[in-house]
Design a protein around this motif. Structure first.
Motif, PDB file in Angstrom:
ATOM      1  N   GLN A  61       1.005  -1.185   0.072  1.00 15.64           N
ATOM      2  CA  GLN A  61       0.141   0.074   0.057  1.00 15.64           C
ATOM      3  C   GLN A  61       0.941   1.097  -0.160  1.00 15.64           C
ATOM      4  O   GLN A  61       0.895   2.053   0.761  1.00 15.64           O
ATOM      5  CB  GLN A  61      -0.892  -0.025   1.255  1.00 15.64           C
ATOM      6  CG  GLN A  61      -1.888  -1.182   1.504  1.00 15.64           C
ATOM      7  CD  GLN A  61      -2.958  -1.061   0.415  1.00 15.64           C
ATOM      8  OE1 GLN A  61      -3.469  -0.165  -0.084  1.00 15.64           O
ATOM      9  NE2 GLN A  61      -3.265  -2.431  -0.441  1.00 15.64           N
ATOM     10  N   TYR A  62       1.840   1.195  -1.069  1.00 12.72           N
ATOM     11  CA  TYR A  62       2.741   2.649  -1.267  1.00 12.72           C
ATOM     12  C   TYR A  62       1.979   3.594  -1.763  1.00 12.72           C
ATOM     13  O   TYR A  62       1.154   3.379  -2.831  1.00 12.72           O
ATOM     14  CB  TYR A  62       3.938   2.152  -1.822  1.00 12.72           C
ATOM     15  CG  TYR A  62       4.761   1.427  -1.019  1.00 12.72           C
ATOM     16  CD1 TYR A  62       5.662   1.908   0.017  1.00 12.72           C
ATOM     17  CD2 TYR A  62       5.201   0.130  -1.570  1.00 12.72           C
ATOM     18  CE1 TYR A  62       6.464   0.875   0.752  1.00 12.72           C
ATOM     19  CE2 TYR A  62       6.097  -0.927  -0.939  1.00 12.72           C
ATOM     20  CZ  TYR A  62       6.450  -0.310   0.222  1.00 12.72           C
ATOM     21  OH  TYR A  62       7.419  -0.960   1.115  1.00 12.72           O
ATOM     22  N   ASP A  63       2.538   4.844  -1.468  1.00 12.91           N
ATOM     23  CA  ASP A  63       2.002   6.248  -2.319  1.00 12.91           C
ATOM     24  C   ASP A  63       3.305   5.982  -3.074  1.00 12.91           C
ATOM     25  O   ASP A  63       4.678   6.862  -2.733  1.00 12.91           O
ATOM     26  CB  ASP A  63       1.771   7.217  -1.360  1.00 12.91           C
ATOM     27  CG  ASP A  63       0.554   7.275  -0.843  1.00 12.91           C
ATOM     28  OD1 ASP A  63      -0.449   6.694  -1.485  1.00 12.91           O
ATOM     29  OD2 ASP A  63       0.478   7.990   0.226  1.00 12.91           O
ATOM     30  N   ILE A  64       3.517   5.456  -4.164  1.00 13.43           N
ATOM     31  CA  ILE A  64       4.641   5.545  -4.962  1.00 13.43           C
ATOM     32  C   ILE A  64       4.732   6.869  -5.894  1.00 13.43           C
ATOM     33  O   ILE A  64       3.791   7.323  -6.539  1.00 13.43           O
ATOM     34  CB  ILE A  64       4.414   4.395  -6.019  1.00 13.43           C
ATOM     35  CG1 ILE A  64       4.715   2.993  -5.316  1.00 13.43           C
ATOM     36  CG2 ILE A  64       5.800   4.289  -6.839  1.00 13.43           C
ATOM     37  CD1 ILE A  64       4.363   1.913  -6.069  1.00 13.43           C
ATOM     38  N   LEU A  65       5.983   7.357  -5.578  1.00 15.84           N
ATOM     39  CA  LEU A  65       6.102   8.871  -6.188  1.00 15.84           C
ATOM     40  C   LEU A  65       6.933   8.589  -7.804  1.00 15.84           C
ATOM     41  O   LEU A  65       6.743   9.777  -8.280  1.00 15.84           O
ATOM     42  CB  LEU A  65       6.932   9.607  -5.341  1.00 15.84           C
ATOM     43  CG  LEU A  65       6.403   9.847  -3.715  1.00 15.84           C
ATOM     44  CD1 LEU A  65       7.419  10.733  -3.096  1.00 15.84           C
ATOM     45  CD2 LEU A  65       5.120  10.740  -3.905  1.00 15.84           C
ATOM     46  N   GLN A  66       7.637   7.798  -7.461  1.00 13.88           N
ATOM     47  CA  GLN A  66       8.298   7.578  -9.054  1.00 13.88           C
ATOM     48  C   GLN A  66       7.109   6.798  -9.822  1.00 13.88           C
ATOM     49  O   GLN A  66       6.082   6.288  -9.717  1.00 13.88           O
ATOM     50  CB  GLN A  66       9.503   6.599  -8.783  1.00 13.88           C
ATOM     51  CG  GLN A  66      10.366   7.039  -8.185  1.00 13.88           C
ATOM     52  CD  GLN A  66      10.420   6.489  -6.573  1.00 13.88           C
ATOM     53  OE1 GLN A  66       9.425   6.301  -6.100  1.00 13.88           O
ATOM     54  NE2 GLN A  66      11.520   6.672  -5.975  1.00 13.88           N
ATOM     55  N   PRO A  67       7.559   6.969 -11.520  1.00 12.36           N
ATOM     56  CA  PRO A  67       6.605   6.285 -12.373  1.00 12.36           C
ATOM     57  C   PRO A  67       6.620   4.808 -11.975  1.00 12.36           C
ATOM     58  O   PRO A  67       7.571   4.305 -11.570  1.00 12.36           O
ATOM     59  CB  PRO A  67       7.335   6.469 -13.840  1.00 12.36           C
ATOM     60  CG  PRO A  67       8.342   7.831 -13.340  1.00 12.36           C
ATOM     61  CD  PRO A  67       8.700   7.651 -11.798  1.00 12.36           C
ATOM     62  N   TYR A  68       5.461   4.203 -12.258  1.00 13.65           N
ATOM     63  CA  TYR A  68       5.377   2.726 -12.240  1.00 13.65           C
ATOM     64  C   TYR A  68       4.587   2.073 -13.422  1.00 13.65           C
ATOM     65  O   TYR A  68       3.839   3.123 -14.024  1.00 13.65           O
ATOM     66  CB  TYR A  68       5.034   2.285 -11.009  1.00 13.65           C
ATOM     67  CG  TYR A  68       3.401   2.549 -10.628  1.00 13.65           C
ATOM     68  CD1 TYR A  68       2.315   1.924 -11.203  1.00 13.65           C
ATOM     69  CD2 TYR A  68       3.033   3.861  -9.990  1.00 13.65           C
ATOM     70  CE1 TYR A  68       1.128   2.181 -10.867  1.00 13.65           C
ATOM     71  CE2 TYR A  68       1.639   4.272  -9.850  1.00 13.65           C
ATOM     72  CZ  TYR A  68       0.588   3.412 -10.262  1.00 13.65           C
ATOM     73  OH  TYR A  68      -0.545   3.885 -10.139  1.00 13.65           O
ATOM     74  N   ILE A  69       4.789   1.071 -13.578  1.00 10.37           N
ATOM     75  CA  ILE A  69       4.304   0.117 -14.695  1.00 10.37           C
ATOM     76  C   ILE A  69       3.635  -0.980 -14.088  1.00 10.37           C
ATOM     77  O   ILE A  69       4.271  -1.605 -13.296  1.00 10.37           O
ATOM     78  CB  ILE A  69       5.169  -0.241 -15.860  1.00 10.37           C
ATOM     79  CG1 ILE A  69       5.816   1.246 -16.382  1.00 10.37           C
ATOM     80  CG2 ILE A  69       4.638  -1.109 -16.892  1.00 10.37           C
ATOM     81  CD1 ILE A  69       7.134   0.757 -17.278  1.00 10.37           C
ATOM     82  N   GLU A  78     -10.041  -6.115 -13.310  1.00  3.94           N
ATOM     83  CA  GLU A  78      -9.932  -4.533 -12.736  1.00  3.94           C
ATOM     84  C   GLU A  78      -9.637  -3.575 -13.979  1.00  3.94           C
ATOM     85  O   GLU A  78      -9.052  -3.943 -15.010  1.00  3.94           O
ATOM     86  CB  GLU A  78      -9.117  -4.395 -11.514  1.00  3.94           C
ATOM     87  CG  GLU A  78      -9.205  -5.210 -10.430  1.00  3.94           C
ATOM     88  CD  GLU A  78      -8.242  -5.131  -9.487  1.00  3.94           C
ATOM     89  OE1 GLU A  78      -7.419  -4.235  -9.372  1.00  3.94           O
ATOM     90  OE2 GLU A  78      -7.981  -6.398  -8.664  1.00  3.94           O
ATOM     91  N   ASP A  79     -10.240  -2.487 -13.910  1.00  2.14           N
ATOM     92  CA  ASP A  79      -9.861  -1.471 -14.826  1.00  2.14           C
ATOM     93  C   ASP A  79      -8.698  -0.889 -14.630  1.00  2.14           C
ATOM     94  O   ASP A  79      -8.527   0.305 -14.235  1.00  2.14           O
ATOM     95  CB  ASP A  79     -11.100  -0.350 -14.999  1.00  2.14           C
ATOM     96  CG  ASP A  79     -10.980   0.514 -16.133  1.00  2.14           C
ATOM     97  OD1 ASP A  79     -10.650  -0.052 -17.150  1.00  2.14           O
ATOM     98  OD2 ASP A  79     -11.687   1.566 -15.861  1.00  2.14           O
ATOM     99  N   LEU A  80      -7.582  -1.415 -14.857  1.00  6.22           N
ATOM    100  CA  LEU A  80      -6.178  -1.043 -14.755  1.00  6.22           C
ATOM    101  C   LEU A  80      -5.418  -0.895 -16.310  1.00  6.22           C
ATOM    102  O   LEU A  80      -5.879  -1.756 -17.237  1.00  6.22           O
ATOM    103  CB  LEU A  80      -5.404  -1.956 -13.972  1.00  6.22           C
ATOM    104  CG  LEU A  80      -5.951  -2.069 -12.553  1.00  6.22           C
ATOM    105  CD1 LEU A  80      -5.083  -3.380 -11.973  1.00  6.22           C
ATOM    106  CD2 LEU A  80      -5.867  -0.977 -11.611  1.00  6.22           C
ATOM    107  N   LEU A  81      -4.529   0.298 -16.066  1.00  3.55           N
ATOM    108  CA  LEU A  81      -3.810   0.262 -17.445  1.00  3.55           C
ATOM    109  C   LEU A  81      -2.597  -0.773 -17.271  1.00  3.55           C
ATOM    110  O   LEU A  81      -1.583  -0.320 -16.670  1.00  3.55           O
ATOM    111  CB  LEU A  81      -3.375   1.666 -17.422  1.00  3.55           C
ATOM    112  CG  LEU A  81      -4.264   2.710 -17.803  1.00  3.55           C
ATOM    113  CD1 LEU A  81      -3.675   3.952 -17.825  1.00  3.55           C
ATOM    114  CD2 LEU A  81      -4.755   2.456 -19.129  1.00  3.55           C
ATOM    115  N   LEU A  82      -2.782  -1.925 -17.716  1.00  6.07           N
ATOM    116  CA  LEU A  82      -1.719  -2.740 -17.604  1.00  6.07           C
ATOM    117  C   LEU A  82      -0.989  -3.203 -18.989  1.00  6.07           C
ATOM    118  O   LEU A  82      -1.321  -2.948 -19.837  1.00  6.07           O
ATOM    119  CB  LEU A  82      -2.433  -4.325 -17.475  1.00  6.07           C
ATOM    120  CG  LEU A  82      -3.316  -4.511 -16.288  1.00  6.07           C
ATOM    121  CD1 LEU A  82      -4.130  -5.551 -16.224  1.00  6.07           C
ATOM    122  CD2 LEU A  82      -2.515  -4.648 -14.878  1.00  6.07           C
ATOM    123  N   VAL A  83       0.302  -3.507 -18.513  1.00  4.75           N
ATOM    124  CA  VAL A  83       1.279  -3.871 -19.748  1.00  4.75           C
ATOM    125  C   VAL A  83       0.995  -5.358 -19.948  1.00  4.75           C
ATOM    126  O   VAL A  83       1.386  -6.163 -18.946  1.00  4.75           O
ATOM    127  CB  VAL A  83       2.662  -3.210 -19.472  1.00  4.75           C
ATOM    128  CG1 VAL A  83       3.690  -3.690 -20.422  1.00  4.75           C
ATOM    129  CG2 VAL A  83       2.572  -1.993 -19.409  1.00  4.75           C
TER     130      VAL A  83
END
Length: 99
Positions: A61-69, A78-83
């Motif tokens: 349960q992080y608040d990730i500040l860097q870009p993530y994929i 789920e309605d996620l932007l998945l690669v």
């Protein structure tokens, strides 16, 4: 800019290894992590991009500040932007590292 640092996080060892190997082939410095990294581990490695391999540990349960994929080898409802392919992963890594 130097060598990009990518942290690959997931609960399935084989998935994390496959994605990590791909990122290594792209010339990145890679930190594969199975489970949930501590804040100290993230700070020490200082990744520029996270690749989060689904399924993820529920405790993440992080608040990730860097870009993530988000990477998934399987359909997720789920309605996620998945690669879902290495071609998509390459494109998203290039976008994230250029930002």
């Amino acid at each position: 800019m130097g060598i990009p640092r990518i942290m690959v996080i997931g609960s399935k060892v084989t998935t994390v290894q496959r994605v990590s190997r791909y990122c290594l082939k792209q010339g990145a410095e890679v930190f594969p992590y199975y489970g949930i990294p501590t804040d100290e581990e993230i700070t020490l490695f200082a990744p520029q991009v996270f690749v989060l391999c689904l399924p993820m540990p529920k405790e993440l349960q992080y608040d990730i500040l860097q870009p993530y994929i988000l990477w998934s080898e399987h359909f997720v409802s789920e309605d996620l932007l998945l690669v879902k392919s290495y071609r998509e992963l390459y494109a998203r890594l290039q976008e994230s590292l250029a930002a």
